[in-house]
Design an enzyme around this catalytic site. Sequence first.
Site, PDB file in Angstrom:
ATOM      1  N   SER A 179      -4.334  -0.601  -7.050  1.00 10.14           N
ATOM      2  CA  SER A 179      -4.323   0.726  -6.447  1.00 10.14           C
ATOM      3  C   SER A 179      -5.540   1.531  -6.929  1.00 10.14           C
ATOM      4  O   SER A 179      -6.676   1.131  -6.675  1.00 10.14           O
ATOM      5  CB  SER A 179      -2.986   1.415  -6.761  1.00 10.14           C
ATOM      6  OG  SER A 179      -2.786   2.558  -5.963  1.00 10.14           O
ATOM      7  N   ASP A 194       1.745  -1.219   4.109  1.00  7.50           N
ATOM      8  CA  ASP A 194       1.386  -0.335   2.996  1.00  7.50           C
ATOM      9  C   ASP A 194       1.053   1.053   3.546  1.00  7.50           C
ATOM     10  O   ASP A 194       0.079   1.209   4.292  1.00  7.50           O
ATOM     11  CB  ASP A 194       0.184  -0.914   2.240  1.00  7.50           C
ATOM     12  CG  ASP A 194      -0.072  -0.222   0.912  1.00  7.50           C
ATOM     13  OD1 ASP A 194       0.259   0.974   0.792  1.00  7.50           O
ATOM     14  OD2 ASP A 194      -0.602  -0.870   0.002  1.00  7.50           O
ATOM     15  N   HIS A 203       3.252  -0.976  -0.765  1.00  7.59           N
ATOM     16  CA  HIS A 203       2.248  -0.833  -1.826  1.00  7.59           C
ATOM     17  C   HIS A 203       2.626  -1.586  -3.097  1.00  7.59           C
ATOM     18  O   HIS A 203       1.866  -1.604  -4.058  1.00  7.59           O
ATOM     19  CB  HIS A 203       2.056   0.658  -2.123  1.00  7.59           C
ATOM     20  CG  HIS A 203       0.749   0.984  -2.788  1.00  7.59           C
ATOM     21  ND1 HIS A 203      -0.481   0.656  -2.247  1.00  7.59           N
ATOM     22  CD2 HIS A 203       0.472   1.609  -3.968  1.00  7.59           C
ATOM     23  CE1 HIS A 203      -1.444   1.064  -3.053  1.00  7.59           C
ATOM     24  NE2 HIS A 203      -0.899   1.646  -4.104  1.00  7.59           N
TER      25      HIS A 203
END
Length: 206
Positions: free
Chosen positions: A104, A154, A185
Site C-alpha cells: 500500500s 480493490d 486491498h
Amino acid sequence: MSKDAYIHKVLPGSPGGPLLFVFHGTGGDESQLVSLGRDLAPQATIISPRGDVSEQGATRFFRRTGEGVYDMDDLARATDKVAGFVKAHVEAAKPSAVFGLGYSNGANILASVMFAAPEQFDATVLMHPLIPFEPQVNGSLAGRHILVTAGKRDPICPPNLTTRLEAYLRADGADVTVEWHDGGHEVRPNEIEAARRFFAGAAQGV
C-alpha cells in the site's frame, strides 16, 4: 544519507546474503512486515523503516491531501530520504543482492524510489501500489525484476491503474509479473506465495 535516517528494525540474515527492505502500509510501523520478510526471504537481512509522516495518527512515508491525491513535493522529499537510507545500508552491508517489498503506502514509496534510482533494487515486490501519476524513470528499469500484486475489487487501488503501472514498467524494460486475486486491498495467500517464489528466483539470479 544515514543508516539512521528512519527509526527502523533490523533482523539479521546470513552474512553476505541479500538485504530486503520492507515498507509498511498506512498506520503500520517498522514491525508490520518483518516476519513476512523473513518468511519470503529466509537468508536475507530484513531492514524495516517506520514512515516519518503522521496522518491523524496513522504513520505514512509521505503526505497526501486525499485518497489517491499525493503531495508531490513531499513525495519527492520522502523519495530522496528513503533512497539515501537504502544506499547507506547497502554500502555498509555489501550484500549479494538488494530486494524491496512494500504494501500500500509502502509500495508507493518503494515504487517512487525505484523510478528515481532504478539501480538500487535488483528485485521488488509492490503489493497493492497506487501510482496515480505517470512515472518519470531516472535511467532505465531494464534487467530489474518486479512483482506487482493486486485485488480485482480493490477500492483503494483500482485495477485499471494497476494495469497502467504494469504497462509503464514494461515499456521501460522491466521484467514484470502481476499476481491478482478476486478481493480488495487485503493481502491474500496467493500473493504471499507468488512473492516467495519471486524472491527465491531472484536470489538464484533467475
